[in-house]
Design a protein around this motif. Structure first.
Motif, PDB file in Angstrom:
ATOM      1  N   LYS A  39      79.474  -0.228  37.343  1.00 25.27           N
ATOM      2  CA  LYS A  39      80.291   0.945  37.606  1.00 25.27           C
ATOM      3  C   LYS A  39      79.422   2.113  38.021  1.00 25.27           C
ATOM      4  O   LYS A  39      78.218   2.125  37.767  1.00 25.27           O
ATOM      5  N   LEU A  40      80.047   3.092  38.656  1.00 21.73           N
ATOM      6  CA  LEU A  40      79.354   4.289  39.114  1.00 21.73           C
ATOM      7  C   LEU A  40      79.949   5.503  38.427  1.00 21.73           C
ATOM      8  O   LEU A  40      81.169   5.626  38.325  1.00 21.73           O
ATOM      9  N   SER A  41      79.058   6.385  37.968  1.00 18.41           N
ATOM     10  CA  SER A  41      79.506   7.621  37.331  1.00 18.41           C
ATOM     11  C   SER A  41      78.439   8.678  37.548  1.00 18.41           C
ATOM     12  O   SER A  41      77.248   8.412  37.414  1.00 18.41           O
ATOM     13  N   GLY A  42      78.854   9.874  37.929  1.00 19.14           N
ATOM     14  CA  GLY A  42      77.904  10.961  38.170  1.00 19.14           C
ATOM     15  C   GLY A  42      77.722  11.225  39.648  1.00 19.14           C
ATOM     16  O   GLY A  42      78.372  10.625  40.502  1.00 19.14           O
ATOM     17  N   LYS A  43      76.805  12.143  39.959  1.00 14.55           N
ATOM     18  CA  LYS A  43      76.580  12.573  41.341  1.00 14.55           C
ATOM     19  C   LYS A  43      75.333  11.907  41.903  1.00 14.55           C
ATOM     20  O   LYS A  43      74.261  11.970  41.302  1.00 14.55           O
ATOM     21  N   TYR A  44      75.478  11.285  43.068  1.00 14.72           N
ATOM     22  CA  TYR A  44      74.375  10.629  43.769  1.00 14.72           C
ATOM     23  C   TYR A  44      74.230  11.270  45.143  1.00 14.72           C
ATOM     24  O   TYR A  44      75.230  11.512  45.826  1.00 14.72           O
ATOM     25  N   CYS A  45      72.977  11.527  45.558  1.00  8.75           N
ATOM     26  CA  CYS A  45      72.722  12.145  46.864  1.00  8.75           C
ATOM     27  C   CYS A  45      71.710  11.317  47.642  1.00  8.75           C
ATOM     28  O   CYS A  45      70.772  10.751  47.064  1.00  8.75           O
ATOM     29  N   SER A  46      71.892  11.271  48.967  1.00  8.19           N
ATOM     30  CA  SER A  46      70.955  10.550  49.827  1.00  8.19           C
ATOM     31  C   SER A  46      69.620  11.287  49.860  1.00  8.19           C
ATOM     32  O   SER A  46      69.540  12.486  49.608  1.00  8.19           O
ATOM     33  N   ILE A  47      68.579  10.537  50.198  1.00  5.45           N
ATOM     34  CA  ILE A  47      67.240  11.118  50.285  1.00  5.45           C
ATOM     35  C   ILE A  47      67.066  11.668  51.698  1.00  5.45           C
ATOM     36  O   ILE A  47      67.161  10.918  52.674  1.00  5.45           O
ATOM     37  N   PRO A  48      66.836  12.989  51.844  1.00  5.20           N
ATOM     38  CA  PRO A  48      66.712  13.557  53.196  1.00  5.20           C
ATOM     39  C   PRO A  48      65.386  13.156  53.848  1.00  5.20           C
ATOM     40  O   PRO A  48      64.364  13.066  53.181  1.00  5.20           O
ATOM     41  N   ILE A  49      65.437  12.905  55.146  1.00  2.00           N
ATOM     42  CA  ILE A  49      64.242  12.606  55.923  1.00  2.00           C
ATOM     43  C   ILE A  49      64.047  13.777  56.879  1.00  2.00           C
ATOM     44  O   ILE A  49      64.889  14.017  57.747  1.00  2.00           O
ATOM     45  N   GLY A  50      62.962  14.533  56.703  1.00  4.05           N
ATOM     46  CA  GLY A  50      62.727  15.716  57.542  1.00  4.05           C
ATOM     47  C   GLY A  50      63.826  16.734  57.323  1.00  4.05           C
ATOM     48  O   GLY A  50      64.109  17.134  56.200  1.00  4.05           O
ATOM     49  N   THR A  76      72.905  -3.015  48.403  1.00  7.87           N
ATOM     50  CA  THR A  76      71.769  -3.937  48.253  1.00  7.87           C
ATOM     51  C   THR A  76      71.117  -3.764  46.891  1.00  7.87           C
ATOM     52  O   THR A  76      70.337  -4.601  46.469  1.00  7.87           O
ATOM     53  N   GLU A  77      71.438  -2.643  46.218  1.00  9.48           N
ATOM     54  CA  GLU A  77      70.896  -2.394  44.878  1.00  9.48           C
ATOM     55  C   GLU A  77      71.778  -1.393  44.157  1.00  9.48           C
ATOM     56  O   GLU A  77      72.342  -0.498  44.775  1.00  9.48           O
ATOM     57  N   LEU A  78      71.910  -1.583  42.842  1.00  9.44           N
ATOM     58  CA  LEU A  78      72.688  -0.650  42.031  1.00  9.44           C
ATOM     59  C   LEU A  78      72.143  -0.650  40.613  1.00  9.44           C
ATOM     60  O   LEU A  78      72.063  -1.688  39.972  1.00  9.44           O
ATOM     61  N   ASN A  79      71.678   0.518  40.174  1.00 11.47           N
ATOM     62  CA  ASN A  79      71.291   0.673  38.771  1.00 11.47           C
ATOM     63  C   ASN A  79      71.698   2.066  38.323  1.00 11.47           C
ATOM     64  O   ASN A  79      72.314   2.800  39.074  1.00 11.47           O
ATOM     65  N   GLU A  80      71.351   2.431  37.120  1.00 17.36           N
ATOM     66  CA  GLU A  80      71.878   3.688  36.569  1.00 17.36           C
ATOM     67  C   GLU A  80      71.324   4.932  37.260  1.00 17.36           C
ATOM     68  O   GLU A  80      71.918   6.000  37.197  1.00 17.36           O
ATOM     69  N   ASN A  81      70.202   4.816  37.999  1.00 21.34           N
ATOM     70  CA  ASN A  81      69.593   5.983  38.647  1.00 21.34           C
ATOM     71  C   ASN A  81      69.785   6.049  40.160  1.00 21.34           C
ATOM     72  O   ASN A  81      69.548   7.085  40.768  1.00 21.34           O
ATOM     73  N   GLU A  82      70.161   4.935  40.774  1.00 22.69           N
ATOM     74  CA  GLU A  82      70.307   4.954  42.233  1.00 22.69           C
ATOM     75  C   GLU A  82      71.127   3.758  42.705  1.00 22.69           C
ATOM     76  O   GLU A  82      71.318   2.781  41.980  1.00 22.69           O
ATOM     77  N   PHE A  83      71.607   3.894  43.955  1.00 24.08           N
ATOM     78  CA  PHE A  83      72.159   2.720  44.634  1.00 24.08           C
ATOM     79  C   PHE A  83      71.691   2.752  46.080  1.00 24.08           C
ATOM     80  O   PHE A  83      71.356   3.806  46.622  1.00 24.08           O
ATOM     81  N   LYS A  84      71.626   1.562  46.691  1.00 28.08           N
ATOM     82  CA  LYS A  84      71.154   1.451  48.069  1.00 28.08           C
ATOM     83  C   LYS A  84      72.200   0.740  48.910  1.00 28.08           C
ATOM     84  O   LYS A  84      72.851  -0.194  48.451  1.00 28.08           O
ATOM     85  N   VAL A  85      72.338   1.211  50.161  1.00 29.00           N
ATOM     86  CA  VAL A  85      73.288   0.599  51.092  1.00 29.00           C
ATOM     87  C   VAL A  85      72.546   0.005  52.296  1.00 29.00           C
ATOM     88  O   VAL A  85      73.123  -0.195  53.347  1.00 29.00           O
ATOM     89  N   GLY A  86      71.264  -0.256  52.115  1.00 32.67           N
ATOM     90  CA  GLY A  86      70.413  -0.831  53.162  1.00 32.67           C
ATOM     91  C   GLY A  86      68.978  -0.814  52.683  1.00 32.67           C
ATOM     92  O   GLY A  86      68.689  -0.444  51.541  1.00 32.67           O
ATOM     93  N   THR A  87      68.073  -1.192  53.547  1.00 37.69           N
ATOM     94  CA  THR A  87      66.668  -1.310  53.140  1.00 37.69           C
ATOM     95  C   THR A  87      65.839  -0.066  53.465  1.00 37.69           C
ATOM     96  O   THR A  87      64.744   0.103  52.946  1.00 37.69           O
ATOM     97  N   GLU A  88      66.336   0.805  54.339  1.00 36.00           N
ATOM     98  CA  GLU A  88      65.571   2.002  54.719  1.00 36.00           C
ATOM     99  C   GLU A  88      65.663   3.068  53.625  1.00 36.00           C
ATOM    100  O   GLU A  88      66.626   3.110  52.867  1.00 36.00           O
ATOM    101  N   ILE A  89      64.692   3.981  53.609  1.00 37.59           N
ATOM    102  CA  ILE A  89      64.634   5.033  52.579  1.00 37.59           C
ATOM    103  C   ILE A  89      65.890   5.917  52.628  1.00 37.59           C
ATOM    104  O   ILE A  89      66.401   6.354  51.603  1.00 37.59           O
ATOM    105  N   TRP A  90      66.415   6.167  53.841  1.00 36.61           N
ATOM    106  CA  TRP A  90      67.598   7.041  53.964  1.00 36.61           C
ATOM    107  C   TRP A  90      68.892   6.346  53.514  1.00 36.61           C
ATOM    108  O   TRP A  90      69.934   6.956  53.448  1.00 36.61           O
ATOM    109  N   ASN A  91      68.809   5.055  53.205  1.00 35.51           N
ATOM    110  CA  ASN A  91      69.959   4.321  52.681  1.00 35.51           C
ATOM    111  C   ASN A  91      70.022   4.379  51.154  1.00 35.51           C
ATOM    112  O   ASN A  91      70.842   3.718  50.535  1.00 35.51           O
ATOM    113  N   THR A  92      69.118   5.171  50.552  1.00 40.02           N
ATOM    114  CA  THR A  92      69.048   5.264  49.088  1.00 40.02           C
ATOM    115  C   THR A  92      69.754   6.517  48.606  1.00 40.02           C
ATOM    116  O   THR A  92      69.540   7.607  49.139  1.00 40.02           O
ATOM    117  N   PHE A  93      70.608   6.366  47.602  1.00 40.07           N
ATOM    118  CA  PHE A  93      71.295   7.479  46.949  1.00 40.07           C
ATOM    119  C   PHE A  93      70.788   7.587  45.512  1.00 40.07           C
ATOM    120  O   PHE A  93      70.921   6.652  44.739  1.00 40.07           O
TER     121      PHE A  93
END
Length: 198
Positions: free
Chosen positions: A7-18, A177-194
């Motif tokens: 499950k997902l709870s809380g606020k997640y933000c993408s990692i900005p590139i530049g 592609t990944e989900l844990n309590e601190n982040e989730f990923k929707v691809g393999t690139e760094i900008w796909n990480t929340f």
């Protein structure tokens, strides 16, 4: 693939590139979410809805929302000083009543002129002609206005800052592609990480 939670709870933000925009999703109770995209010019998109996390797929279903735009336009006919010409007097301010510098573009001819507090009067040949203008000022929502060139006019406009675009009745679907309590990923690139921020 890591799925240490379901499950997902809380606020997640993408990692900005530049100088790229940052997307944030705030997952709330009862599968509700708030979505926003912001960058150096402020928030550009917002939306709310219901999310679904199933079979490693995250689906965001956005509510139906109306986009409201703020503007105030008042056009008053004034006495012309000539039979052959008309004069448009522009009084353009922001929401705090401060004068604004604007560009006014004749959409059909792609020609334009600048208006400031000191130079706010433009003269045209008197004609039975309607012209569609676009009024532009950096950081403010543009305004389209049709003016008839048959009489002199005083045009009073209040402009408001650009508002975030409201996402309405859309569905975003991502394979995680990944989900844990601190982040989730929707691809393999760094900008796909929340990453979780709260």
């Amino acid at each position: 693939m890591t799925f240490s939670q379901e499950k997902l709870s809380g606020k997640y933000c993408s990692i900005p590139i530049g100088e790229s925009d940052v997307t944030c999703i705030d997952f709330k109770k009862n599968n509700l979410f708030e979505y926003s995209v912001s960058g150096c010019l402020g928030t550009s998109q917002i939306g709310t809805g219901i999310f679904e996390l199933k079979n490693e797929t995250l689906k965001l279903k956005f509510d139906k929302k109306e986009q409201t735009s703020k503007k105030s336009i008042k056009v008053t006919e004034i006495k012309s000083s000539s039979e052959k010409t008309v004069e448009f007097e522009f009084i353009i301010k922001d929401e705090n009543e401060s004068p604004l510098y604007v560009n006014i573009v004749d959409i059909s001819n792609v020609s334009g002129f600048e208006i400031s507090e000191e130079t706010n009067k433009i003269e045209f040949e008197k004609k039975n002609l309607k012209v569609k203008y676009q009024i532009l000022s950096l950081g403010y929502a543009s305004i389209e206005l049709e003016l008839e060139h048959n009489s002199s006019k005083k045009i009073e406009i209040t402009m408001y800052p650009v508002q975030a675009k409201v996402i309405s009745e859309k569905v975003f679907e991502w394979n995680l592609t990944e989900l844990n309590e601190n982040e989730f990923k929707v691809g393999t690139e760094i900008w796909n990480t929340f990453k979780k921020t709260k």
